[in-house]
Motif scaffolding. Structure first.
Motif, PDB file in Angstrom:
ATOM      1  N   GLU A  18       0.859  -1.186   0.000  1.00 44.97           N
ATOM      2  CA  GLU A  18       0.000   0.000   0.000  1.00 44.97           C
ATOM      3  C   GLU A  18       0.893   1.233   0.000  1.00 44.97           C
ATOM      4  O   GLU A  18       1.696   1.415   0.918  1.00 44.97           O
ATOM      5  CB  GLU A  18      -0.920  -0.017   1.228  1.00 44.97           C
ATOM      6  CG  GLU A  18      -1.716   1.259   1.431  1.00 44.97           C
ATOM      7  CD  GLU A  18      -2.491   1.702   0.197  1.00 44.97           C
ATOM      8  OE1 GLU A  18      -3.301   0.915  -0.321  1.00 44.97           O
ATOM      9  OE2 GLU A  18      -2.270   2.845  -0.262  1.00 44.97           O
ATOM     10  N   ARG A  19       0.751   2.056  -1.016  1.00 44.93           N
ATOM     11  CA  ARG A  19       1.668   3.198  -1.127  1.00 44.93           C
ATOM     12  C   ARG A  19       1.364   4.288  -0.103  1.00 44.93           C
ATOM     13  O   ARG A  19       2.212   5.097   0.210  1.00 44.93           O
ATOM     14  CB  ARG A  19       1.636   3.769  -2.546  1.00 44.93           C
ATOM     15  CG  ARG A  19       0.345   4.428  -2.910  1.00 44.93           C
ATOM     16  CD  ARG A  19       0.327   4.880  -4.369  1.00 44.93           C
ATOM     17  NE  ARG A  19      -1.000   5.378  -4.663  1.00 44.93           N
ATOM     18  CZ  ARG A  19      -1.271   6.567  -5.176  1.00 44.93           C
ATOM     19  NH1 ARG A  19      -0.291   7.374  -5.487  1.00 44.93           N
ATOM     20  NH2 ARG A  19      -2.504   6.938  -5.390  1.00 44.93           N
ATOM     21  N   ARG A  20       0.140   4.299   0.413  1.00 47.47           N
ATOM     22  CA  ARG A  20      -0.193   5.317   1.399  1.00 47.47           C
ATOM     23  C   ARG A  20       0.118   4.822   2.812  1.00 47.47           C
ATOM     24  O   ARG A  20       0.468   3.669   3.010  1.00 47.47           O
ATOM     25  CB  ARG A  20      -1.670   5.701   1.270  1.00 47.47           C
ATOM     26  CG  ARG A  20      -2.008   6.047  -0.173  1.00 47.47           C
ATOM     27  CD  ARG A  20      -3.381   6.564  -0.302  1.00 47.47           C
ATOM     28  NE  ARG A  20      -3.515   7.862   0.345  1.00 47.47           N
ATOM     29  CZ  ARG A  20      -4.521   8.683   0.123  1.00 47.47           C
ATOM     30  NH1 ARG A  20      -5.471   8.354  -0.718  1.00 47.47           N
ATOM     31  NH2 ARG A  20      -4.587   9.828   0.739  1.00 47.47           N
ATOM     32  N   ASP A  59      -5.510   3.243 -14.321  1.00 53.39           N
ATOM     33  CA  ASP A  59      -5.650   4.363 -15.262  1.00 53.39           C
ATOM     34  C   ASP A  59      -4.821   5.587 -14.913  1.00 53.39           C
ATOM     35  O   ASP A  59      -4.405   6.325 -15.785  1.00 53.39           O
ATOM     36  CB  ASP A  59      -7.131   4.730 -15.363  1.00 53.39           C
ATOM     37  CG  ASP A  59      -7.982   3.482 -15.418  1.00 53.39           C
ATOM     38  OD1 ASP A  59      -7.979   2.837 -16.464  1.00 53.39           O
ATOM     39  OD2 ASP A  59      -8.588   3.112 -14.390  1.00 53.39           O
ATOM     40  N   GLU A  60      -4.582   5.820 -13.627  1.00 50.25           N
ATOM     41  CA  GLU A  60      -3.791   6.990 -13.256  1.00 50.25           C
ATOM     42  C   GLU A  60      -2.519   6.570 -12.523  1.00 50.25           C
ATOM     43  O   GLU A  60      -1.916   7.365 -11.815  1.00 50.25           O
ATOM     44  CB  GLU A  60      -4.620   7.940 -12.378  1.00 50.25           C
ATOM     45  CG  GLU A  60      -5.765   8.566 -13.143  1.00 50.25           C
ATOM     46  CD  GLU A  60      -6.471   9.675 -12.368  1.00 50.25           C
ATOM     47  OE1 GLU A  60      -5.977  10.079 -11.306  1.00 50.25           O
ATOM     48  OE2 GLU A  60      -7.526  10.117 -12.852  1.00 50.25           O
ATOM     49  N   MET A  61      -2.145   5.305 -12.700  1.00 50.31           N
ATOM     50  CA  MET A  61      -0.998   4.784 -11.962  1.00 50.31           C
ATOM     51  C   MET A  61       0.223   4.710 -12.845  1.00 50.31           C
ATOM     52  O   MET A  61       0.136   4.532 -14.044  1.00 50.31           O
ATOM     53  CB  MET A  61      -1.310   3.378 -11.433  1.00 50.31           C
ATOM     54  CG  MET A  61      -2.172   3.419 -10.217  1.00 50.31           C
ATOM     55  SD  MET A  61      -1.444   4.475  -8.977  1.00 50.31           S
ATOM     56  CE  MET A  61      -2.888   5.278  -8.330  1.00 50.31           C
ATOM     57  N   ASN A  62       1.399   4.805 -12.213  1.00 52.48           N
ATOM     58  CA  ASN A  62       2.661   4.741 -12.948  1.00 52.48           C
ATOM     59  C   ASN A  62       3.381   3.433 -12.697  1.00 52.48           C
ATOM     60  O   ASN A  62       4.563   3.436 -12.449  1.00 52.48           O
ATOM     61  CB  ASN A  62       3.575   5.890 -12.512  1.00 52.48           C
ATOM     62  CG  ASN A  62       3.129   7.195 -13.126  1.00 52.48           C
ATOM     63  OD1 ASN A  62       2.368   7.209 -14.081  1.00 52.48           O
ATOM     64  ND2 ASN A  62       3.633   8.275 -12.567  1.00 52.48           N
ATOM     65  N   ILE A  63       2.688   2.333 -12.714  1.00 54.08           N
ATOM     66  CA  ILE A  63       3.380   1.058 -12.546  1.00 54.08           C
ATOM     67  C   ILE A  63       3.922   0.652 -13.922  1.00 54.08           C
ATOM     68  O   ILE A  63       3.177   0.633 -14.896  1.00 54.08           O
ATOM     69  CB  ILE A  63       2.431  -0.024 -11.993  1.00 54.08           C
ATOM     70  CG1 ILE A  63       1.811   0.446 -10.667  1.00 54.08           C
ATOM     71  CG2 ILE A  63       3.183  -1.339 -11.810  1.00 54.08           C
ATOM     72  CD1 ILE A  63       0.786  -0.496 -10.079  1.00 54.08           C
TER      73      ILE A  63
HETATM   74  C1  LIG Z   1       3.116   9.552 -13.118  1.00 48.77           C
HETATM   75  O1  LIG Z   1       4.216  10.064 -13.850  1.00 48.77           O
HETATM   76  C2  LIG Z   1       3.978  11.320 -14.409  1.00 48.77           C
HETATM   77  C3  LIG Z   1       5.158  11.689 -15.277  1.00 48.77           C
HETATM   78  O2  LIG Z   1       6.314  11.024 -14.869  1.00 48.77           O
HETATM   79  C4  LIG Z   1       3.753  12.326 -13.285  1.00 48.77           C
HETATM   80  O3  LIG Z   1       3.494  13.600 -13.808  1.00 48.77           O
HETATM   81  C5  LIG Z   1       2.557  11.865 -12.449  1.00 48.77           C
HETATM   82  O4  LIG Z   1       2.385  12.713 -11.330  1.00 48.77           O
HETATM   83  C6  LIG Z   1       2.752  10.451 -11.951  1.00 48.77           C
HETATM   84  N1  LIG Z   1       1.543   9.989 -11.320  1.00 48.77           N
HETATM   85  C7  LIG Z   1       1.531   9.343 -10.163  1.00 48.77           C
HETATM   86  C8  LIG Z   1       0.204   8.920  -9.653  1.00 48.77           C
HETATM   87  O5  LIG Z   1       2.541   9.070  -9.540  1.00 48.77           O
END
Ligand SMILES: *[C@@H]1O[C@H](CO)[C@@H](O)[C@H](O)[C@H]1NC(C)=O
Ligand SMILES: Cc1cc2nc3c(=O)[nH]c(=O)nc-3n(C[C@H](O)[C@H](O)[C@H](O)COP(=O)(O)OP(=O)(O)OC[C@H]3O[C@@H](n4cnc5c(N)ncnc54)[C@H](O)[C@@H]3O)c2cc1C
Ligand SMILES: *[C@@H]1O[C@H](CO)[C@@H](O)[C@H](O)[C@H]1NC(C)=O
Ligand SMILES: *[C@@H]1O[C@H](CO)[C@@H](O)[C@H](O)[C@H]1NC(C)=O
Ligand SMILES: *[C@@H]1O[C@H](CO)[C@@H](O)[C@H](O)[C@H]1NC(C)=O
Length: 494
Positions: free
Chosen positions: A56-58, A308-312
């Motif tokens: 959990e990231r939070r 959808d809004e994740m950077n995995i």
């Molecule tokens: C995902 O990556 C983008 C660009 O690297 C960044 O702007 C965005 O805040 C990141 N989102 C999260 C949820 O970490």
């Protein structure tokens, strides 16, 4: 030479062999991740020595289930109400010994068109009113609704009951319910797939509802529940209409406790404040890299958060249909609404639940009274699609002591026909619970999707099943706990 060789062989099993694939890993400690952990341990006798890890990231569990403190009192900020026929949630609360309370006691509804209230139910009776007064009050509210919306109310109820009846098939025992590999199969098996192909509006017109009922009552409900219009897909729409029925409930002290309790019961190792940055397929297992620099080898990996809004970063990359999340800005205000904004003379004439029509000039979806401290001191919750700035709040409120804003990536932006990401993302052991959210987003749909993923993992890893069936849908009824009788009850009474 021989004695040494024997010695070495004897020693071998005791040596710490590198275990390439040890754990079952879950990304996300919301209700979906916690339910996955729970069902995995509840349905198996052994995980073949695998450790169950939840990331959990939070700094807290619960995800979109969270409370907010406004002037010392705690209120639900995200997912707040649970339907009486949400059997997993009900079973969790019972198992975890969590106290529940009746939810959705928003008696006095007003429908706001930006200039005036086009419809209002009766203002609530003072507490302690006699039984016959309450009955009469309920009857009059029913007549008010009937006069404006007529038989559409019954047709709406029938539409919701048909959906619920099909949804209940997800609680069937193992013998009569397959394990599903795709959301499409899950929905087709229950007869709910068609509802995801068309908009709610199309479905309701076919069901014979009047345009006025759709433009007013139904719109108010979809805007409250999903911050969107009646052009959302039919299943999400039906789920939000179910959220306007009677008998709704919530966990006392916060629904997030469901997630916390399930994680505890499943004995999962919880890694708080450890976000997963990448998931790499290493052949027989996945390597999960976290933002604290740790690496974990996982036989199976479950993604229990919307991607959808994740950077995995997935290697190799995965491909899923694009999906936008609808943001809901929850704004909590302790103070008093400005009657002038609503064209009224006194704050006591403002309904306790203000629903809105789908009109571009209305800056919020709904406003409700959470707690009344006195006639001129209350705590309100507002939902809107965009941030409500101070200038606007100063018009809407005549007094504002405390303001708290939360921007949720709340639920998918629904657009029929819905497209679903696969449950098995790579055809191997990488699973995605939140693909089901494209059908409808709620605590219970998260649990239903998680239960199926747990069964899928158990069958695809050939884990030993516990001999017993999960208990059938024998659930305590909430009848009687909703004594006040909300306006929703009146609709059902007709
Ligand atoms: C995902 O990556 C983008 C660009 O690297 C960044 O702007 C965005 O805040 C990141 N989102 C999260 C949820 O970490
Ligand atoms: C304002 C609002 C009102 C709602 N009202 C209701 C309602 O009344 N009734 C109802 O049933 N539902 C309601 N919902 C919907 C319901 O809250 C959600 O459908 C449900 O809580 C989603 O649970 P989840 O576990 O699938 O996802 P989440 O709760 O979002 O959990 C995902 C978790 O994963 C974590 N995470 C994400 N990425 C990573 C990573 N890379 N590494 C580690 N952890 C990660 C997140 O921090 C989060 O804790 C509402 C939602 C909102 C926002
Ligand atoms: C993962 O497995 C590889 C290959 O067996 C091993 O070298 C590595 O040490 C393992 N990593 C962890 C964190 O267990
Ligand atoms: C499994 O869940 C049921 C409730 O659904 C509970 O009664 C039972 O004790 C659980 N068993 C285990 C081993 O967790
Ligand atoms: C969790 O751990 C406790 C204590 O070790 C044990 O009694 C219980 O059976 C375990 N539960 C599960 C589901 O493995």
């Amino acid at each position: 030479m021989l004695p040494l060789f024997v010695f070495l062989v004897l020693l071998l099993p005791a040596l710490p062999l590198p275990r390439a694939s040890a754990d079952i890993c879950i990304v996300g400690a919301g209700i979906s991740g916690a339910s996955t952990a729970f069902f995995l341990t509840n349905y198996t006798t052994s995980l073949h020595g695998a450790q169950l890890r939840v990331f959990e990231r939070r700094h807290r569990v619960g995800g979109r289930l969270a409370t907010v403190a406004v002037a010392g009192d705690h209120f639900e900020a995200g997912g707040s109400i649970i339907h009486p026929r949400n059997l997993h949630a009900r079973r969790f609360a019972d198992l975890l010994g969590l106290a529940v309370k009746a939810g959705g006691d928003d008696d006095w509804l007003g429908i706001w068109d930006g200039k005036r209230f086009v419809f209002q139910t009766l203002r609530p009776l003072p507490p302690g009113s006699s039984w016959w007064r309450r009955k009469l009050h309920g009857l009059l509210n029913s007549l008010l609704l009937l006069r404006r919306y007529g038989l559409s109310l019954l047709k709406m109820d029938k539409f919701v009951q048909e959906m619920l009846q099909r949804f209940m098939l997800f609680y069937n025992g193992f013998e009569s319910r397959p394990v599903f590999a795709t959301v499409e199969e899950m929905l087709k098996w229950t007869g709910l797939y068609g509802l995801t192909r068309r908009t709610l509006e199309e479905e309701l017109l076919d069901a014979g509802l009047s345009s006025q009922t759709i433009a007013e009552l139904v719109t108010v409900i979809t805007r409250i529940n999903y911050g969107q219009s009646t052009r959302i897909s039919g299943l999400a729409g039906a789920v939000s209409l179910a959220g306007s029925e009677s008998g709704l409930w919530a966990v006392k002290g916060g629904n997030w406790q469901l997630a916390a309790g399930l994680l505890k019961t499943s004995n999962a190792t919880l890694h708080l404040q450890e976000g997963i940055d990448s998931i790499t397929d290493a052949g027989d297992y996945y390597v999960l890299r976290s933002n604290t620099g740790n690496e974990y080898n996982c036989t199976a990996t479950v993604v229990a958060t919307p991607l959808d809004e994740m950077n995995i970063t997935f290697s190799p990359p995965i491909s899923i249909p694009p999906r936008k999340m609808q943001h809901t800005h929850a704004t909590f205000v302790r103070g008093l609404l400005n009657p002038g904004y609503f064209g009224l003379n006194s704050a006591s004439s403002i309904p306790e639940l203000i629903g809105t029509l789908e009109l571009p000039d209305i800056p919020f979806s709904c406003i409700s009274v959470l707690k009344r401290y006195s006639e001129d001191d209350m705590t309100y919750k507002m939902f809107s699609c965009a941030k409500l700035d101070d200038g606007l709040l100063d018009q809407i409120f005549s007094a504002r002591k405390e303001t708290i804003r939360i921007n949720w990536a709340a639920y998918p932006h629904y657009e029929a026909p819905e497209e679903f990401a696969p449950i098995v993302l790579d055809g191997k052991q990488l699973y995605y619970v939140n693909t089901f959210e494209s059908a409808a987003s709620a605590m219970e749909t998260g649990a239903v999707a998680a239960e199926n993923v747990a069964r899928l993992i158990i069958s695809r890893l050939s884990l030993p099943m516990r001999g017993v069936e999960p208990p059938g849908p024998h659930i305590k009824s909430f009848a009687g706990e909703d004594e006040e009788g909300s306006w929703r009850r009146h609709v059902e009474d007709l």
